[in-house]
Design a protein around this motif. Sequence first.
Motif, PDB file in Angstrom:
ATOM      1  N   PHE A  56      10.705  86.640  85.545  1.00 15.48           N
ATOM      2  CA  PHE A  56      11.621  87.349  86.016  1.00 15.48           C
ATOM      3  C   PHE A  56      12.825  86.329  86.731  1.00 15.48           C
ATOM      4  N   ALA A  57      12.266  85.459  87.492  1.00 19.38           N
ATOM      5  CA  ALA A  57      12.908  84.307  88.113  1.00 19.38           C
ATOM      6  C   ALA A  57      13.616  83.534  87.116  1.00 19.38           C
ATOM      7  N   SER A  58      12.661  83.198  86.116  1.00 20.15           N
ATOM      8  CA  SER A  58      13.085  82.165  85.184  1.00 20.15           C
ATOM      9  C   SER A  58      14.347  83.024  84.305  1.00 20.15           C
ATOM     10  N   ALA A  59      14.309  84.245  83.913  1.00 17.72           N
ATOM     11  CA  ALA A  59      15.198  84.894  83.128  1.00 17.72           C
ATOM     12  C   ALA A  59      16.471  85.079  83.980  1.00 17.72           C
ATOM     13  N   MET A  60      16.378  85.331  85.425  1.00 17.07           N
ATOM     14  CA  MET A  60      17.719  85.522  86.083  1.00 17.07           C
ATOM     15  C   MET A  60      18.469  84.318  86.247  1.00 17.07           C
ATOM     16  N   TYR A  61      17.734  83.097  86.492  1.00 19.62           N
ATOM     17  CA  TYR A  61      18.417  81.601  86.402  1.00 19.62           C
ATOM     18  C   TYR A  61      18.938  81.475  85.132  1.00 19.62           C
ATOM     19  N   GLY A  62      18.194  81.599  83.935  1.00 22.62           N
ATOM     20  CA  GLY A  62      18.903  81.421  82.640  1.00 22.62           C
ATOM     21  C   GLY A  62      19.865  82.197  82.368  1.00 22.62           C
ATOM     22  N   ILE A  63      19.928  83.463  82.815  1.00 24.14           N
ATOM     23  CA  ILE A  63      21.183  84.313  82.381  1.00 24.14           C
ATOM     24  C   ILE A  63      22.298  83.833  83.391  1.00 24.14           C
ATOM     25  N   ALA A  64      22.150  83.366  84.453  1.00 19.30           N
ATOM     26  CA  ALA A  64      23.235  82.786  85.367  1.00 19.30           C
ATOM     27  C   ALA A  64      23.802  81.350  84.957  1.00 19.30           C
ATOM     28  N   ALA A  65      22.831  80.604  84.640  1.00 14.08           N
ATOM     29  CA  ALA A  65      23.045  79.194  83.892  1.00 14.08           C
ATOM     30  C   ALA A  65      23.981  79.212  82.574  1.00 14.08           C
ATOM     31  N   LEU A  66      23.464  80.213  81.700  1.00 12.06           N
ATOM     32  CA  LEU A  66      24.161  80.394  80.417  1.00 12.06           C
ATOM     33  C   LEU A  66      25.652  81.057  80.776  1.00 12.06           C
ATOM     34  N   ALA A  67      25.816  81.865  81.614  1.00 12.43           N
ATOM     35  CA  ALA A  67      27.076  82.358  82.072  1.00 12.43           C
ATOM     36  C   ALA A  67      28.014  81.378  82.778  1.00 12.43           C
ATOM     37  N   LEU A  68      27.480  80.454  83.394  1.00  9.29           N
ATOM     38  CA  LEU A  68      28.283  79.412  84.007  1.00  9.29           C
ATOM     39  C   LEU A  68      28.332  78.188  83.070  1.00  9.29           C
ATOM     40  N   LYS A  69      27.865  78.397  81.927  1.00  8.23           N
ATOM     41  CA  LYS A  69      27.750  77.440  80.915  1.00  8.23           C
ATOM     42  C   LYS A  69      26.980  75.926  81.360  1.00  8.23           C
ATOM     43  N   LYS A  70      26.156  76.110  82.239  1.00  3.90           N
ATOM     44  CA  LYS A  70      25.266  75.121  82.538  1.00  3.90           C
ATOM     45  C   LYS A  70      24.251  74.488  81.811  1.00  3.90           C
ATOM     46  N   VAL A  71      23.928  75.521  80.840  1.00  2.00           N
ATOM     47  CA  VAL A  71      22.996  75.387  80.003  1.00  2.00           C
ATOM     48  C   VAL A  71      23.060  76.128  78.480  1.00  2.00           C
ATOM     49  N   THR A  72      22.664  75.743  77.304  1.00  2.00           N
ATOM     50  CA  THR A  72      22.753  76.267  76.174  1.00  2.00           C
ATOM     51  C   THR A  72      21.405  76.938  75.946  1.00  2.00           C
ATOM     52  N   LEU A  73      21.420  77.731  74.926  1.00  2.00           N
ATOM     53  CA  LEU A  73      20.145  78.499  74.215  1.00  2.00           C
ATOM     54  C   LEU A  73      19.287  77.642  73.602  1.00  2.00           C
ATOM     55  N   ARG A  74      19.719  76.395  73.602  1.00  2.00           N
ATOM     56  CA  ARG A  74      18.870  75.284  72.771  1.00  2.00           C
ATOM     57  C   ARG A  74      18.225  74.407  73.710  1.00  2.00           C
ATOM     58  N   ASP A  75      18.647  74.459  75.175  1.00  2.00           N
ATOM     59  CA  ASP A  75      17.976  73.662  76.124  1.00  2.00           C
ATOM     60  C   ASP A  75      16.835  74.366  76.761  1.00  2.00           C
ATOM     61  N   VAL A  76      15.739  73.584  76.877  1.00  2.00           N
ATOM     62  CA  VAL A  76      14.565  73.761  77.438  1.00  2.00           C
ATOM     63  C   VAL A  76      14.486  73.546  78.985  1.00  2.00           C
ATOM     64  N   MET A  77      14.221  75.024  79.702  1.00  2.00           N
ATOM     65  CA  MET A  77      14.109  74.689  81.193  1.00  2.00           C
ATOM     66  C   MET A  77      12.658  74.406  81.610  1.00  2.00           C
TER      67      MET A  77
END
Length: 223
Positions: A181-202
């Motif tokens: 859940f924490a990972s998903a929330m961060y991922g959604i926020a980071a995608l929205a802010l364009k800090k990561v892309t779908l190809r990035d591995v967290m």
Amino acid sequence: MKYIIAYIGVLVMTVTGIAVINNRYYKEKCKNKYQYFIPDIAYFKVLIPFLIGVTVIYSLCFVKKNVMSLEVMIRWSVLLCSCCVIAFIDIKEHKIPNKIILFLLVVRLGFMVYETIENPDFLDYMIWYPLLGALVGAALMLLAMVVSRKGIGMGDVKLIFIVGFYVSSYELISTMFLIFFASAMYGIAALALKKVTLRDVMPLAPFVLVGVMMKYLLICYGG
């Protein structure tokens, strides 16, 4: 009194973790042995939220008069402090050190022996539930690794194996839910802010730290 002992234990383990980080990354900055116990500014980004979280947890335990035994509190503290170190290493290297995993395994086995001697009438609780938690956690992560096509690595599998070993089967699923859940929330926020892309591995270890800390907080609140 046990809350103070447990918190002092966290501080001692935190200082040890600082020495591990300094020895791994900042050895050239440490002119003498005392400087190994002074955190580098980069580690503060993980260390300060961690210490705030642990302080909140033990304050809540004290206020709620939690009946958790000292050895259980120390066991969770060992896991949390180690996850803090692992999280920082995973952020920098996308790697989870086998030495820390082995350390956690040996310490957990030591706790298991002690708890079994102290509570011989609860062998299922002390032995089989932790083993089941470790095996189920590893199996679920192996499945996730296959499905994600190696978006999850073997280091993550070993880390969740250890988490399952520490929290046992009856706390594993809820702990894993909090981690993802924490990972998903961060991922959604980071995608929205364009800090990561779908190809990035967290790195997963920081979210393991957050998830385990949230679970410990919920246990203390429920106590």
